[in-house]
Design an enzyme around this catalytic site. Structure first.
Site, PDB file in Angstrom:
ATOM      1  N   ASP A 385       1.248  -1.371   0.080  1.00  9.79           N
ATOM      2  CA  ASP A 385      -0.199  -0.249   0.368  1.00  9.79           C
ATOM      3  C   ASP A 385       0.980   1.596  -0.039  1.00  9.79           C
ATOM      4  OD1 ASP A 385      -2.977   1.359   0.426  1.00  9.79           O
ATOM      5  OD2 ASP A 385      -1.741   1.988   1.877  1.00  9.79           O
ATOM      6  N   ASN A 393      -2.262  12.790  -2.895  1.00  8.57           N
ATOM      7  CA  ASN A 393      -3.784  13.222  -4.086  1.00  8.57           C
ATOM      8  C   ASN A 393      -4.435  14.705  -3.708  1.00  8.57           C
ATOM      9  OD1 ASN A 393      -3.255  11.228  -6.375  1.00  8.57           O
ATOM     10  ND2 ASN A 393      -4.976   9.962  -5.058  1.00  8.57           N
ATOM     11  N   ASP A 402      -1.864   9.797 -10.393  1.00  5.77           N
ATOM     12  CA  ASP A 402      -1.541   8.257 -10.838  1.00  5.77           C
ATOM     13  C   ASP A 402       0.063   8.658 -11.756  1.00  5.77           C
ATOM     14  OD1 ASP A 402      -4.281   8.367 -11.195  1.00  5.77           O
ATOM     15  OD2 ASP A 402      -4.309   9.339 -12.703  1.00  5.77           O
ATOM     16  N   GLU A 429      -4.830   2.590  -4.349  1.00  8.13           N
ATOM     17  CA  GLU A 429      -3.299   2.371  -4.539  1.00  8.13           C
ATOM     18  C   GLU A 429      -2.169   1.419  -4.001  1.00  8.13           C
ATOM     19  OE1 GLU A 429      -4.692   4.024  -0.389  1.00  8.13           O
ATOM     20  OE2 GLU A 429      -5.429   4.133  -2.670  1.00  8.13           O
TER      21      GLU A 429
END
Length: 514
Positions: A385, A393, A402, A429
């Site tokens: 993770d 973000n 991204d 993610e």
């Protein structure tokens, strides 16, 4: 006699005629220029679509070819392991005979399965028939394994079966004695007729091609050519002389050295095996198709010009509407084509990272779990993770988020490339790595490398809860050393998730083994 003068109305009519004539000529020239540009653009688009279709077809065929050889590869690995553990003495022959028959029955591409001793003598075959004095020590694959102590699968050139006379592709593995010396060969043969049948399913033109070649340029099979081209070496062709050296997949446009036909080619190199798949569309047929459309378009343009001559100013509006409709139709066609290609690529791959998607992960883990149960081998799972990715973000935006995921995906893929592993995007993610035949120590080593490699990317993340100031990972590791019959791989995922949860609770940027 008085001088005659042109009346103002006549002069006006003459001026109007001249203006209208000039207007019509201008419009006609404009229409011709626009029509010519549209036809040239449509040809370029048709070529581009042909290139895209050829590349997508080659990638689709490459996945089919990889699955075909992977199934044989896994079967040979299983047979090799059983022979090296149990031997291939007379007391084992009945067992091996039954095993080879059952394995062949499950794989339609197989012509046969064979086991040879270190002298090349036939020990066991899937059909149970062993000709008198049968010996394959003169075969290329046998000599290769005698010289090379390499446990990987070897794919040879096409040969003709000595038992049936069929054209076959030999896929073989070396058998070793406990001291590592040469003990023999286990061989699986793939029927050329299998590829002939599979490639025959595709609705292509008479001169369109589908080819399977070795990476040295040797043709294993090529549609629509006859068997005389099999084993012909194409290493001097542009595909092998410079295109594959520049990229493992792509498109090209050149004249074939086999039949002189100019084709638009798509080519793809298989990741697991030294094979190249090529799909080619006859450019002449593409030109004929384009010309048919051009002829219809030319007739329509002539009608439009006649309407211009009759209606004048109204023609401009009709031409404009006609061109607009054509552009809209082209855009709709392009969008539909792009959507179809996207659906194809989404089948087993993650669209953002290019890794295996969740569907492929589930299929691979299920397959490897069954294999680990059968061979009593360990299987490890890493659940990964990205730490504080939501904060990343929020601070930098989803576009940079991204890009961050793509860079991490590429790093994980490179780290696992040397082992028999699958790297997948598990969701959001989260990533996952399945390691077959590797204990917890190897999995932990890979996890530590992943932690270091991602941190070395130095992707700035000042708000990360790990406190590193850059993007980091949390990794949960679990290993089942010997999955028992009846166990489910769901427990492996649950355990890896629990380890990942502990890694996050312990401060992130670390790996925890359960």
């Amino acid at each position: 006699m008085p001088h005659s003068h042109s009346s103002p109305s006549a002069m006006l009519k003459s001026g109007l005629r001249r203006s209208m004539l000039l207007f019509l000529i201008t419009i006609s020239i404009a229409v011709l220029l626009v029509s010519g540009w549209t036809m040239w653009s449509s040809w370029n688009r048709m070529v581009e679509h042909g290139q895209m279709d050829a590349r997508n077809l080659s990638q689709s065929i490459s996945r089919q070819a990889e699955d075909t050889f992977l199934q044989v590869d896994l079967t040979l690995q299983d047979l090799r392991d059983r022979v090296e553990i149990n031997g291939m003495g007379s007391e084992q022959k009945d067992y091996l005979q039954t095993l080879l028959q059952s394995r062949k029955a499950t794989l339609p591409q197989l012509h046969g399965l064979f086991i040879y001793d270190y002298k090349g003598s036939w020990i066991v075959t899937s059909d149970g028939k062993i000709p008198a004095q049968a010996n394959n020590a003169d075969r290329e694959y046998f000599k290769f394994h005698q010289r090379n102590n390499d446990n990987r699968v070897h794919i040879g050139k096409v040969i003709r079966s000595r038992s049936t006379g069929d054209l076959i592709i030999p896929v073989s593995m070396r058998l070793n004695n406990p001291d590592g010396s040469f003990h023999g060969v286990v061989l699986g043969t793939i029927r050329i007729d299998f590829f002939r049948q599979v490639y025959g399913y595709y609705n292509l033109g008479d001169r369109d091609t589908l080819s399977l070649l070795l990476s040295d340029g040797t043709i294993l099979y090529s549609r629509p050519f006859d068997d005389s081209v099999i084993n012909r070496n194409m290493s001097q062709a542009p595909l092998f002389s410079h295109l594959l050296k520049a990229a493992s997949s792509g498109t090209a446009d050149y004249r074939s050295t086999l039949d002189g036909v100019e084709r638009i080619l798509g080519y793809t190199t298989l990741k697991r095996y030294p094979l190249v798949v090529v799909a080619g569309f006859d450019k002449q047929e593409l030109l004929k198709s384009w010309f048919s459309d051009l002829l219809i378009y030319a007739v329509l343009s002539a009608i439009l010009l006649m309407v211009i001559c009759l209606l004048g100013y109204m023609v401009m509006r009709h031409i404009r509407l006609n061109l607009q409709n054509q552009i809209e139709l082209t855009q709709v066609r392009d969008q539909l084509t792009a959507m179809n290609h996207t659906l194809q690529s989404l089948a087993l791959l993650d669209g953002l990272t290019g890794l295996a998607n969740r569907r492929q992960f589930d299929l691979f883990l299920q397959q490897q779990w069954k294999r680990a149960q059968s061979l009593k081998q360990p299987i490890s799972l890493l659940m990964i993770d990205v730490d504080s990715f939501k904060l990343f973000n929020d601070n930098f935006g989803h576009q940079l988020g991204d890009d961050c995921l793509r860079r991490i995906a590429a790093t994980l893929s490179n780290l696992a490339a040397s082992s028999e592993a699958l790297v997948a995007r598990y969701g959001g993610e989260e990533f996952a790595i399945v390691l077959t035949g590797q204990e917890s120590r190897s999995a932990n080593t890979l996890a530590q490398k992943a932690l270091e490699a991602v941190q070395a990317l130095a992707i700035s993340h000042p708000t990360s809860l790990s406190g590193a100031g850059v993007v980091t990972l949390s990794i949960g590791i679990t290993t089942n050393s010997q999955p028992a019959a009846g166990d489910s791989y769901d427990g492996l995922i649950t355990s890896a998730d629990a380890a990942l949860y502990q890694a996050k609770n312990q401060g992130r940027n670390r790996a925890v083994v359960l």
